[in-house]
Design a protein around this motif. Sequence first.
Motif, PDB file in Angstrom:
ATOM      1  N   UNK A 391     104.537   5.748 -50.727  1.00 15.64           N
ATOM      2  CA  UNK A 391     103.053   5.614 -50.394  1.00 15.64           C
ATOM      3  C   UNK A 391     102.103   6.583 -50.908  1.00 15.64           C
ATOM      4  N   UNK A 392     101.980   6.426 -52.597  1.00 19.66           N
ATOM      5  CA  UNK A 392     101.134   6.124 -53.885  1.00 19.66           C
ATOM      6  C   UNK A 392     101.810   5.763 -54.846  1.00 19.66           C
ATOM      7  N   UNK A 393     100.921   5.349 -55.956  1.00 19.14           N
ATOM      8  CA  UNK A 393     101.538   4.468 -57.103  1.00 19.14           C
ATOM      9  C   UNK A 393     102.503   5.417 -58.231  1.00 19.14           C
ATOM     10  N   UNK A 394     102.704   5.652 -58.901  1.00 22.27           N
ATOM     11  CA  UNK A 394     103.283   5.914 -59.964  1.00 22.27           C
ATOM     12  C   UNK A 394     103.155   6.148 -60.811  1.00 22.27           C
ATOM     13  N   UNK A 395     101.034   5.467 -60.770  1.00 19.31           N
ATOM     14  CA  UNK A 395     100.437   5.707 -61.681  1.00 19.31           C
ATOM     15  C   UNK A 395      99.520   7.424 -61.512  1.00 19.31           C
ATOM     16  N   UNK A 396      99.312   7.126 -59.904  1.00 19.82           N
ATOM     17  CA  UNK A 396      98.703   8.176 -59.582  1.00 19.82           C
ATOM     18  C   UNK A 396      99.583   9.366 -59.711  1.00 19.82           C
ATOM     19  N   UNK A 397     101.256   9.718 -59.011  1.00 18.51           N
ATOM     20  CA  UNK A 397     101.606  11.032 -59.101  1.00 18.51           C
ATOM     21  C   UNK A 397     102.076  11.369 -61.175  1.00 18.51           C
ATOM     22  N   UNK A 398     102.357   9.914 -61.801  1.00 13.34           N
ATOM     23  CA  UNK A 398     102.090  10.271 -63.358  1.00 13.34           C
ATOM     24  C   UNK A 398     100.421  11.574 -63.430  1.00 13.34           C
TER      25      UNK A 398
END
Length: 409
Positions: A391-398
């Motif tokens: 539900x969110x990008x890996x970039x956002x989690x990073x």
Amino acid sequence: MLFENPRASRSVYPADLQEVMSVSSAHQSRDWLSSWEHLSQNSTPLWSLPGVAKEAGVAQFWVKDESVRSPLASFKALGAPIALIRLILRLMPHESFDPRGLITGRYQNDLRDFTVISATDGNHGRALAAAAQSVGCKCVIVLHANVSTERETAIAEYGAQIIRIDGNYDESVEHTAKLAEQNGWPVVSDTSYEGYEVVPRDVMQGYGTISAELIEQTTVDIQVACPFTHVFLQGGVGGMAAGISSYLWEVYQEQRPTFIMVEPKQADCLYQSAVQGRPAKATGSVDSVMAGLACGETSPLAWRFLEPSVDFFLTISDEDAIGAMRLLARGSATDIPIVAGESGVAGLAALKILVRDSEAAKKVGIGSDSRVLIISTEGATAPAVYESLVGESAEAVGARQRNWQLKQL
């Protein structure tokens, strides 16, 4: 489903297994790859997540985060390149190649007409393609119908020739063998079959680096008791699990941790092997969101190590894996957010299943004094798939991970 393995042993690490895979060979592999540009020179993080531990009712919960092992975003970066190096050394002993020189491209002119081939679900093929590019040889990768175009593109970026087939992973392995025989190309596979064990052994040996780092990160003296009481390992064909469990078994001998194998319900070849007492095939469709674990047949070589060392076998659903991905991505005030791919979260999904069932948890020995380890074997190796599931990008989690770390300073 949970199955207790009646053949699991608490004996010393057997001499016949040590002749095949050993700590000393794992250290040599680690040394040979130490200069490869596609591997981090630092150990991958070992995150402690006290929030998850509290929710699970255990003393400690660790995640070994392999997503930052390499730009390839997977632990496979440890297996394929060392197998390629050892293959070249065996096939061309007269050349006296230096192993470290091979992986840094010193002999590219000598190897430009040399070709290797492999089937893959994605991560192994990408690692092999990158290693072949570094070494200077050609690489052919066979992909089955369920490998995403996103993963195909990631492999092709390293110069590999891609061949697509209909069918599943096991059929791509069969097609690879035919092409190899027709063209005289050596196969660099992470699964063994009759008459083919040396290269898969080398692949598995490379994974010992993960175990070596775990010991370095948790204790100074390897003579002390194992820091982990329970280690959850992903299935697939069994190579990664064999590489890690054999290393920890050799180091800690009778005091080795409890090993728990985790697989998708529809790709349960290792579970079935435990039930039947021999390398077996999966009973389901093999099509799983956990692409790296969507394998239908057990590697016979890996099974030699897993049969006496894995204490329990457990199957999980795709929904269990997706929930675990979201949990690690979310993080909390106490737990750092982690980018963990579909196959990387199998251990956490299994732990959550066990702690919801008091009888199962008791059977496995999970309790308030347990120190649990999982290996997050991949990051967002297919970013679009990751975003659709979490539900969110890996970039956002990073980004949230970096902010979390800043707040701890």
